[in-house]
Design an enzyme around this catalytic site. Structure first.
Site, PDB file in Angstrom:
ATOM      1  N   PRO A 292       0.817  -1.200   0.000  1.00  0.00           N
ATOM      2  CA  PRO A 292       0.000   0.000   0.000  1.00  0.00           C
ATOM      3  C   PRO A 292       0.859   1.262   0.000  1.00  0.00           C
ATOM      4  CG  PRO A 292       0.145  -0.900   2.213  1.00  0.00           C
ATOM      5  CD  PRO A 292       0.878  -1.857   1.306  1.00  0.00           C
ATOM      6  N   GLY A 293       0.479   2.229  -0.815  1.00  0.00           N
ATOM      7  CA  GLY A 293       1.155   3.529  -0.787  1.00  0.00           C
ATOM      8  C   GLY A 293       0.157   4.581  -0.346  1.00  0.00           C
ATOM      9  N   CYS A 362       1.644  28.937 -15.241  1.00  0.00           N
ATOM     10  CA  CYS A 362       1.176  29.570 -16.469  1.00  0.00           C
ATOM     11  C   CYS A 362       0.598  28.534 -17.403  1.00  0.00           C
ATOM     12  CB  CYS A 362       2.311  30.307 -17.130  1.00  0.00           C
ATOM     13  SG  CYS A 362       2.700  31.759 -16.183  1.00  0.00           S
TER      14      CYS A 362
HETATM   15  N1  LLP Z   1       3.018  -1.493  -5.980  1.00  0.00           N
HETATM   16  C1  LLP Z   1       3.308  -1.177  -7.249  1.00  0.00           C
HETATM   17  C2  LLP Z   1       4.072  -2.129  -8.058  1.00  0.00           C
HETATM   18  C3  LLP Z   1       2.889   0.044  -7.786  1.00  0.00           C
HETATM   19  O1  LLP Z   1       3.163   0.336  -9.042  1.00  0.00           O
HETATM   20  C4  LLP Z   1       2.160   0.946  -6.976  1.00  0.00           C
HETATM   21  C5  LLP Z   1       1.735   2.233  -7.492  1.00  0.00           C
HETATM   22  C6  LLP Z   1       1.909   0.590  -5.642  1.00  0.00           C
HETATM   23  C7  LLP Z   1       2.340  -0.645  -5.192  1.00  0.00           C
HETATM   24  C8  LLP Z   1       1.170   1.473  -4.689  1.00  0.00           C
HETATM   25  O2  LLP Z   1      -0.133   1.757  -5.118  1.00  0.00           O
HETATM   26  P1  LLP Z   1      -1.123   2.555  -4.146  1.00  0.00           P
HETATM   27  O3  LLP Z   1      -1.386   1.687  -2.965  1.00  0.00           O
HETATM   28  O4  LLP Z   1      -0.445   3.817  -3.754  1.00  0.00           O
HETATM   29  O5  LLP Z   1      -2.329   2.808  -4.981  1.00  0.00           O
HETATM   30  N2  LLP Z   1       0.493   8.810  -9.420  1.00  0.00           N
HETATM   31  C9  LLP Z   1      -0.776   8.131  -9.382  1.00  0.00           C
HETATM   32  C10 LLP Z   1      -0.654   6.774  -8.761  1.00  0.00           C
HETATM   33  C11 LLP Z   1       0.364   5.904  -9.456  1.00  0.00           C
HETATM   34  C12 LLP Z   1       0.522   4.580  -8.786  1.00  0.00           C
HETATM   35  C13 LLP Z   1       1.779   3.939  -9.212  1.00  0.00           C
HETATM   36  N3  LLP Z   1       2.025   2.650  -8.662  1.00  0.00           N
HETATM   37  C14 LLP Z   1      -1.779   8.995  -8.626  1.00  0.00           C
HETATM   38  O6  LLP Z   1      -1.431  10.084  -8.213  1.00  0.00           O
HETATM   39  O7  LLP Z   1      -2.939   8.616  -8.472  1.00  0.00           O
END
Ligand code: LLP
Length: 443
Positions: A292-293, A362
């Protein structure tokens, strides 16, 4: 408006986070400012760990550091006993400099360079999530040269479409990530990896997308990984001891978002893996890993801006502009992301005015929030944008040569700067003026 974690409105009608009056934080540290509620980050880490403990399934929770990667964040994650997912030398370096235990670091990425691989092997990271055949070759060479055996998970594109924004979908067959199941690449990769003496194949990995609100995608993924495991055991004798289903658990940016509780996501994931692997005759239940991120750090972050100029187009729209924008938060421009906000210095006043909050870059697309309800905002007011902890500071740029904001962690009435605001000298810090361009007047 739903306040989260330790946030509350204090007696002065100001937003308070971690026992700190946000107007005071603005006075001391300036704006734009990213404020993280440390207790809420820790609470989220514990929700994951507790959910796994009550499932009885062996596990690892690896925080996906791409969501927000600083040394302080790595320390908090380490203290909470989580593992860490890194995808570049920069994230790896941050973790190592923070003293993160290398054996709990998982190295991801679809184009790890030979130097990055060498750095990670040298640092003795816990495992590599191998993405493609080229990486397998390079990793094998590096491991041989260094005389070590590396633990690997193979990243699989399971052919599962998560219901989320197209730009953050990663599980479908047509993706740049991983070995796809459909063409047989994943099976071939496993056979190849199993033959390599420098590699110990500990399992598989799949990440189907981000900001996911349902569990069907995780169940479908576990099924496909189970079938792959059965084939792999038959053909190569390798038994997976780890199944990593990635991250992607959704959070509530606005009232319309309907994420599940962390415990529900984890129950779904552990049940799915149990079911899928339970079906394979005599297969020991693998450890379940997640990454989880956003769900660890998203809700814990608040972006604080000062309101400046405004513009009224009669009968159409009123714009108010803040002192940041797409440089510190590209998400609205990139994904049409939506947010909720309040005036941190007038938090008790009725939100009776609809405005569109613009950034200061901008570019017409530099809008933070369309149709935001606030108490008639005036220059000097402080706008607090909730749910700003994930993929904002980490994706911030110096567009228009804006300085990247400061970041503070707040806890028990105290604030600690964890990233300093960039100075103007930082902004030009890597510029080089060649001799031939120095000191000449106009041509
Ligand atoms: N594991 C892998 C291999 C990933 O590519 C990602 C996110 C995560 C875990 C974590 O995912 P999460 O739990 O945070 O959803 N910039 C985009 C999100 C890109 C996610 C990239 N990979 C945004 O701002 O919504």
């Amino acid at each position: 408006m739903r306040l989260r974690g330790t946030s509350r409105i204090n007696e002065r009608g100001h937003l308070e986070i971690g026992g700190c009056d946000v107007t005071e934080l603005a006075r001391v540290y300036g704006t734009p400012l990213y404020i993280y509620d440390e207790a809420l980050i820790r609470q989220k880490c514990r929700e994951f760990v507790d959910a796994f403990r009550s499932s009885g399934v062996p596990f690892q929770v690896a925080y996906a550091s791409k969501a927000f990667c600083t040394m302080a964040m790595c320390r908090v994650v380490a203290e909470e006993g989580l593992s860490l997912d890194v995808v570049s030398e920069g994230e790896l370096y941050t973790a190592l400099r923070a003293g993160f235990p290398p054996e709990r670091i998982h190295f991801h990425g679809n184009n790890k360079s030979p130097d990055e691989i060498d750095m990670a092997v040298g640092a003795r990271v816990g495992c590599f999530v191998v993405d493609n055949f080229y990486e397998m070759e390079v990793l094998c060479d590096v491991a041989r040269r260094r005389g070590v055996k590396v633990r690997v998970l193979l990243r699989v594109a399971p052919g599962v479409e998560a219901h989320t924004h197209e730009y953050v979908m990663t599980g479908q067959t047509d993706t740049k990530f991983g070995f796809d199941l459909e063409s047989g690449a994943a099976d071939r990769a496993l056979e190849e990896a199993a033959r390599m003496e420098t590699m110990e194949v500990v399992g598989v990995h799949a990440h189907i997308g981000s900001q996911i609100f349902e569990t069907a995608g995780f169940r479908a993924t576990a099924e496909k990984l189970g079938q792959l495991a059965a084939r792999a055991r038959e053909r190569t004798g390798v038994t997976f001891s780890v199944v990593n289903v990635g991250g992607g658990f959704g959070i509530r940016y606005t009232e319309e978002d309907r994420p599940l509780a962390v415990s529900d996501y984890i129950r779904a994931v552990t049940d799915a893996v149990r079911t899928a692997f339970g079906r394979i005759e005599g297969y020991p239940l693998p450890e379940v890993w997640v990454e989880p991120g956003r769900s660890v750090v998203g809700e814990a972050g608040t972006a604080l801006y000062t309101i400046g100029s405004w513009k009224e187009i009669p009968g159409i729209r009123r714009y108010v502009a803040v002192d940041g924008g797409m440089a510190d938060n590209p998400r609205p421009a990139l994904y049409g992301a939506r947010y909720e906000a309040i005036l941190a210095n007038r938090a008790n006043e009725p939100a009776d005015t609809v405005v569109t909050v613009a950034g200061k870059c901008c570019e017409s697309g530099d809008m933070l929030i369309r149709d935001c309800r606030l108490p008639d905002p005036r220059p000097g007011d402080l706008l607090a944008v909730f749910c700003s902890g994930a993929y904002q500071y980490s994706m911030a740029s110096n567009y228009n040569r804006l300085r990247r904001p400061a970041v503070v962690f707040v806890r028990d009435g105290a604030a600690d700067v964890v990233v300093k605001r960039e100075t103007l000298d930082d902004v030009v810090g890597n510029d080089v003026l060649p001799e031939r361009l120095k000191g000449r007047g106009p041509a």
